[in-house]
Design an enzyme around this catalytic site. Structure first.
Site, short mmCIF file in Angstrom:
data_model
loop_
_atom_site.label_atom_id
_atom_site.label_comp_id
_atom_site.label_asym_id
_atom_site.label_seq_id
_atom_site.Cartn_x
_atom_site.Cartn_y
_atom_site.Cartn_z
N SER A 278 0.77 -1.10 -0.12
CA SER A 278 0.11 -0.14 0.08
C SER A 278 1.09 1.16 0.02
O SER A 278 1.89 1.25 0.52
CB SER A 278 -0.92 -0.08 1.17
OG SER A 278 -1.33 1.48 1.51
N LYS A 284 0.99 -3.33 4.62
CA LYS A 284 0.13 -4.07 3.89
C LYS A 284 0.74 -5.18 2.94
O LYS A 284 1.91 -4.68 2.51
CB LYS A 284 -0.81 -3.10 3.14
CG LYS A 284 -1.77 -2.49 3.72
CD LYS A 284 -2.93 -3.57 4.60
CE LYS A 284 -3.69 -4.16 3.57
NZ LYS A 284 -4.59 -3.41 3.08
N GLU A 291 -6.94 -11.43 -6.30
CA GLU A 291 -7.93 -10.46 -6.68
C GLU A 291 -8.35 -10.53 -8.01
O GLU A 291 -9.43 -10.14 -8.63
CB GLU A 291 -8.10 -9.15 -5.97
CG GLU A 291 -7.90 -9.40 -4.37
CD GLU A 291 -7.21 -7.93 -3.71
OE1 GLU A 291 -8.21 -7.07 -3.48
OE2 GLU A 291 -6.07 -7.72 -3.55
#
Ligand code: ARG
Length: 458
Positions: A278, A284, A291
């Protein structure tokens, strides 16, 4: 001279906007190898039946090879004025050979030519996809063997249900991808029927030999009806449907693994090389590849919709609408091919957190159904056993304990004599060992399946 292949009937130039609107070269240039291969077979056949001399055919075949080399090396110039790959290659041939080049399109139309090229392309794609699916199956099988001792909670409704061996979990996907491979093999049968020779729509009065072309290009049969040929895109609907099922299989698995990498589950570590971070949250590590495998499945399904709607209501025979098939075909194919490759890499390089899984494996009454089945084996009617175990689970919830921690007198109250053997089936390890049906997660059955697949995927 008008450089359009159909220029004779026309006066003046085509409107530039029309050329831009109607071109397909930006997409169908991918077919060049297949177009050239089909043209070479066609030229050989024309010589066999006397529509070309042997030396004319030879120079056409050689010139087509040279054009292929030019395209490969990036020397070939593409222009929307020449509409599509078929026109480009024919135009280049005529530039090189003059009148001899002008003979290649004898007894042939772009209508049967384009379906032939697409079928040749799909045939190669089918074979390559089968290979990718097999690679993925092998990665899954390796993971199954690597994690042979690992027990996972199995879910229904995403609620803990019964224990399963991780190997059983991986074998489940091997089965799904096998059906996908079988579907592709079935699709290949209908792809492998030769369209060429149908000409524009009605066949030709020239003495062509379709069977010669069929043999040269490795097709199993000749399409039986010339009118059917140029309007037939069934094989693309099938192919993209098959791709959609693969994409859906991948998307469910991707969702599972997205969940399993969360702090909430903590089952799985993905390789850093397959994750991103991130820009604001330094801690992160996001499962973007999973995804996007999940997300891109939407495109594949949309491509199928596009193709189905494209052919809806089209009268016989060729209609220009059909040119729009390439965008959906290539997009669906490229998306699934890339997803399969990344999925195999993820399966190879991800690692289960066996300790974290084991720590919470006894939560969630994974042994409750085995307990019920043990009661049934002692003679308790199934519905009564279900009811009794349901009540025991309630009791455990009140006492904040596990089924294995309930005292013998509780089990005696369900069915006299039950307490004698019940502790041998309670707890996840015991529950797992109790399975025995064919196709179940019974360790012996899983080992049998592993050996079977090791053989099949060798
Ligand atoms: N560019 C066209 C396509 O890809 C070629 C076939 C055109 N045929 C025709 N009769 N205009 O479908």
């Amino acid at each position: 001279m008008n450089q359009k292949t159909w220029g004779g009937r026309f006066r003046g130039d085509t409107d530039a906007r029309v050329e831009a609107f109607t071109e397909s070269i930006s997409l169908d240039r991918r077919l060049y190898r297949h177009d050239i291969r089909a043209s070479q077979a066609h030229a050989h056949m024309l010589a066999e039946v006397g529509l070309l001399t042997a030396s004319e055919a030879e120079s056409i075949v050689a010139a087509l090879d040279a054009i292929s080399a030019d395209i490969e090396s990036g020397k070939f110039e593409f222009s929307i004025q020449l509409e599509d790959i078929h026109t480009h290659i024919e135009h280049a041939l005529i530039e090189r050979l003059g009148d001899v080049g002008r003979k290649l399109h004898t007894g042939r139309s772009r209508n049967d030519q384009v379906v032939t090229d697409v079928k040749l392309w799909v045939r190669d794609a089918l074979d390559a996809l089968d290979d990718r699916l097999q690679q993925l199956q092998r990665a899954l099988l390796d993971a199954a063997e690597r994690n042979r001792e690992l027990v996972l909670p199995g879910y229904t409704h995403l609620q803990r249900a019964q224990p399963v061996l991780a190997a059983h979990y991986f074998l489940a996907y091997i089965e799904k991808y096998q059906r996908d491979r079988d579907r592709l093999a079935d699709c290949r049968k209908r792809v492998n029927v030769l369209p060429l020779g149908a000409a524009a729509l009605a066949g030709t009065s020239l003495p062509i030999d379709r069977d010669s072309v069929r043999r040269q290009l490795g097709f199993d049969a000749l399409a039986g009806n010339s009118l059917d040929v140029s309007s037939d895109r069934d094989f693309l609907l099938e192919f993209v449907f098959d791709l959609s099922v693969i994409a859906l299989h991948l998307s469910g698995w991707a969702e599972e693994w997205v969940l399993w990498t969360t702090t909430e589950f903590g089952f799985l570590d993905l390789p850093d090389a397959f994750c991103t971070g991130s820009s604001i949250m330094p801690h992160k590590k996001n499962p973007d590849v999973l995804e996007l495998i999940r997300g891109k499945a939407a495109r594949v399904v949309a491509d199928l919709q596009q193709l189905m709607i494209l052919v809806k209501g089209l009268p016989l025979a060729y209609n220009r609408d059909l040119q729009e098939d390439k965008a959906a075909l290539f997009d669906a194919h490229d998306t699934v091919a890339a997803s399969l490759e990344l999925a195999a890499a993820l399966v190879r390089e991800s690692r289960f957190r066996a300790d974290a899984i084991a720590l919470r494996l006894e939560d969630g009454y994974l042994d409750a159904t085995t307990l019920m089945e043990f009661c049934i084996a002692q003679g308790v009617p199934m519905r009564a056993a279900h009811e009794a175990v349901g009540k025991l689970v309630r009791l455990c919830e009140e006492r904040r304990c596990r089924l294995a921690e309930l005292p013998p007198d509780v089990y005696e109250s369900v069915c006299p004599g039950l307490s004698a053997g019940v502790y041998k089936v309670l707890g996840v390890a015991n529950a797992l060992a109790a399975f025995r049906s064919a196709g179940s997660t019974a360790p012996a059955e899983v080992d049998r399946q592993l050996a079977l697949w090791r053989q099949r995927l060798a």
